[in-house]
Design an enzyme around this catalytic site. Sequence first.
Site, PDB file in Angstrom:
ATOM      1  N   ASP A 125     -90.219-112.932-126.087  1.00 10.40           N
ATOM      2  CA  ASP A 125     -90.970-112.814-124.363  1.00 10.40           C
ATOM      3  C   ASP A 125     -91.820-111.273-124.145  1.00 10.40           C
ATOM      4  OD1 ASP A 125     -89.932-112.688-121.381  1.00 10.40           O
ATOM      5  OD2 ASP A 125     -87.910-111.573-121.896  1.00 10.40           O
ATOM      6  N   TYR A 127     -93.289-108.452-121.932  1.00  8.57           N
ATOM      7  CA  TYR A 127     -92.956-107.622-120.491  1.00  8.57           C
ATOM      8  C   TYR A 127     -94.352-106.671-120.343  1.00  8.57           C
ATOM      9  CZ  TYR A 127     -89.926-103.610-119.663  1.00  8.57           C
ATOM     10  OH  TYR A 127     -89.376-101.777-118.378  1.00  8.57           O
ATOM     11  N   HIS A 132     -92.795-104.846-112.451  1.00  8.63           N
ATOM     12  CA  HIS A 132     -91.329-104.251-112.925  1.00  8.63           C
ATOM     13  C   HIS A 132     -91.332-103.338-114.233  1.00  8.63           C
ATOM     14  CE1 HIS A 132     -87.970-106.524-114.957  1.00  8.63           C
ATOM     15  NE2 HIS A 132     -88.754-106.518-116.550  1.00  8.63           N
ATOM     16  N   ARG A 141     -84.339 -95.222-117.071  1.00  5.60           N
ATOM     17  CA  ARG A 141     -84.485 -93.615-117.909  1.00  5.60           C
ATOM     18  C   ARG A 141     -85.079 -92.483-117.527  1.00  5.60           C
ATOM     19  NH1 ARG A 141     -87.594 -97.413-120.864  1.00  5.60           N
ATOM     20  NH2 ARG A 141     -89.482 -97.174-120.174  1.00  5.60           N
ATOM     21  N   GLU A 198     -84.165-112.933-114.282  1.00  4.65           N
ATOM     22  CA  GLU A 198     -85.314-112.364-114.536  1.00  4.65           C
ATOM     23  C   GLU A 198     -86.351-113.655-114.866  1.00  4.65           C
ATOM     24  OE1 GLU A 198     -85.875-110.231-118.000  1.00  4.65           O
ATOM     25  OE2 GLU A 198     -85.241-108.480-117.225  1.00  4.65           O
ATOM     26  N   GLU A 200     -89.785-115.775-115.071  1.00  8.39           N
ATOM     27  CA  GLU A 200     -90.720-115.539-115.720  1.00  8.39           C
ATOM     28  C   GLU A 200     -91.190-116.513-116.118  1.00  8.39           C
ATOM     29  OE1 GLU A 200     -89.616-113.397-119.486  1.00  8.39           O
ATOM     30  OE2 GLU A 200     -88.964-112.512-118.665  1.00  8.39           O
ATOM     31  N   ASP A 232     -85.091-115.701-117.632  1.00  6.76           N
ATOM     32  CA  ASP A 232     -84.583-114.536-118.684  1.00  6.76           C
ATOM     33  C   ASP A 232     -83.066-114.399-118.631  1.00  6.76           C
ATOM     34  OD1 ASP A 232     -84.264-113.488-121.178  1.00  6.76           O
ATOM     35  OD2 ASP A 232     -85.527-111.882-120.232  1.00  6.76           O
ATOM     36  N   ARG A 236     -77.570-107.231-117.523  1.00  3.12           N
ATOM     37  CA  ARG A 236     -77.378-105.442-117.652  1.00  3.12           C
ATOM     38  C   ARG A 236     -76.781-104.703-117.673  1.00  3.12           C
ATOM     39  NH1 ARG A 236     -82.695-106.652-117.484  1.00  3.12           N
ATOM     40  NH2 ARG A 236     -83.344-107.984-115.349  1.00  3.12           N
ATOM     41  N   GLN A 239     -76.701-104.620-122.385  1.00  4.70           N
ATOM     42  CA  GLN A 239     -78.796-104.348-122.539  1.00  4.70           C
ATOM     43  C   GLN A 239     -78.838-103.379-122.151  1.00  4.70           C
ATOM     44  OE1 GLN A 239     -81.276-105.921-119.759  1.00  4.70           O
ATOM     45  NE2 GLN A 239     -83.057-105.089-120.707  1.00  4.70           N
ATOM     46  N   TYR A 243     -79.731-101.340-126.422  1.00  5.43           N
ATOM     47  CA  TYR A 243     -81.293-101.581-126.223  1.00  5.43           C
ATOM     48  C   TYR A 243     -81.610-100.209-126.693  1.00  5.43           C
ATOM     49  CZ  TYR A 243     -83.633 -99.369-122.252  1.00  5.43           C
ATOM     50  OH  TYR A 243     -84.108 -98.394-121.936  1.00  5.43           O
ATOM     51  N   LYS A 252     -79.355-110.132-123.671  1.00  6.36           N
ATOM     52  CA  LYS A 252     -80.638-111.518-123.717  1.00  6.36           C
ATOM     53  C   LYS A 252     -80.252-113.000-124.603  1.00  6.36           C
ATOM     54  CE  LYS A 252     -83.523-108.739-121.821  1.00  6.36           C
ATOM     55  NZ  LYS A 252     -84.015-108.922-120.535  1.00  6.36           N
ATOM     56  N   THR A 256     -81.920-119.044-122.267  1.00 11.18           N
ATOM     57  CA  THR A 256     -82.355-118.848-121.981  1.00 11.18           C
ATOM     58  C   THR A 256     -83.393-119.847-121.048  1.00 11.18           C
ATOM     59  OG1 THR A 256     -83.587-116.958-123.036  1.00 11.18           O
ATOM     60  CG2 THR A 256     -85.138-117.733-121.893  1.00 11.18           C
ATOM     61  N   THR A 345     -90.473-110.658-116.961  1.00  7.28           N
ATOM     62  CA  THR A 345     -90.485-110.595-115.826  1.00  7.28           C
ATOM     63  C   THR A 345     -91.285-110.535-113.868  1.00  7.28           C
ATOM     64  OG1 THR A 345     -88.025-109.547-115.802  1.00  7.28           O
ATOM     65  CG2 THR A 345     -88.683-109.782-113.545  1.00  7.28           C
ATOM     66  N   GLU A 359     -84.498-104.860-109.696  1.00  6.19           N
ATOM     67  CA  GLU A 359     -84.867-104.035-108.613  1.00  6.19           C
ATOM     68  C   GLU A 359     -84.799-104.464-107.611  1.00  6.19           C
ATOM     69  OE1 GLU A 359     -89.190-105.272-110.777  1.00  6.19           O
ATOM     70  OE2 GLU A 359     -87.457-106.617-111.680  1.00  6.19           O
TER      71      GLU A 359
HETATM   72 CA    CA Z   1     -87.915-110.818-119.700  1.00  4.70          CA
END
Ligand code: CA
Length: 409
Positions: A125, A127, A132, A141, A198, A200, A232, A236, A239, A243, A252, A256, A345, A359
Amino acid sequence: MSTTPSSPRSWLPSAQDSPFGVHNLPYGVFTAADQPGRRRVGVRVGDFVLDAGAAARAAGAPSVLLDADSLNPLMAAGRSVWTQVRADLTTWLTDESFREALAPALLPVGEVELHLPFEVADYVDFYASEHHATNLGTIFRPGSEPLTPNWKHLPIGYHGRAGTVVVSGTPVVRPQGQRKAPADAAPTFGPSRRLDIEAEVGFVVGTPSQLGRPVALDDFEQHVFGVCLLNDWSARDIQAWEYVPLGPFLGKSFATSVSPWIVPLDALRHARVAPPRRDVEPLAYLDDRGGEPWGLDLAMEVRLNGHLVSRPPFATMYWTAQQQLAHMTVNGASLRTGDLFASGTVSGPEPDTRGALIELTWNGEEPVKLPDGTTRTFLEDGDEVVITATAPGPDGTVVGFGEVAGRVG
Ligand code: CA
């Protein structure tokens, strides 16, 4: 691209003016009530599924690749065979002389059950949406640069769990795991409270490659069989805690979902567009400026309990699938038939084009309002998410991808 000749017209009325006309012809795997245990390769055309093996036999053509219980034998056969099979299918469905012979091989799509169409080998997967990645970086962050220093130099990705790729309609069980909010002193264990989606696009590899031999940009079409929609599912809270520093893992890997129809790359010639302008010059193995790049103009829609919540524009993706394939093999990693790689995403620049709830609700601060008066930050039990997409086809036609759907419960 406008070099493809005009699409021929099918003798099947429901295929005319359909997103599943003969300009599309996506492949899937189905079972029918007359033989419930027997999986068969099917081709969606209009409101029907063509039993591809039966059609080949009726037309007096070789049927061995189509008389299979998955798409893998056809996918492994390579591009020249894909081109021939697609040309045969087009002839059978447009030439009146095949009409009578093929009629018994056409089953109403509502009367068949659709299955995972290929055996998933490895799953990666990416990014690739700048919008996104910027949104997630800002949320996860705060106070740092939203994009990591490598982001515009290489398509970031991670290896996911191939064994939990499921077909559209498969229920999604809310995952359990460790969750720790920033203010908590220690993690707790339990069901995810921040279950997300997500939206995708997935790319399916047909032709394998040799270990130690990178796949160059120019070889993309030799290896990629087709395209599907992908959700996906993402926990959260799990994650966010797990992560750092190695990326997504149990947040994740529980599920899927993919759409049941694989749209052939050949059906997307008219959907090719230039990707957004890159403001950092890519290294040579990722530099697609020498040919026609593989941006794709897919218009996606995301519905939560039937309510349209987002329209992600796939054409805005910074990295293309062609670049992603080159990058994931540049170290010599080989491809297998059935490898699946997903775009990441799809989020556009506008708030109502974002492809994930984190988001759309800005980390839960701005809930989505539903017509029944309720609101959502993340998914509740019983919620259903459906992702659909279309792309431009030849002569004003539309290429349908169908849907990838899943209900939490
Ligand atoms: Ca993804």
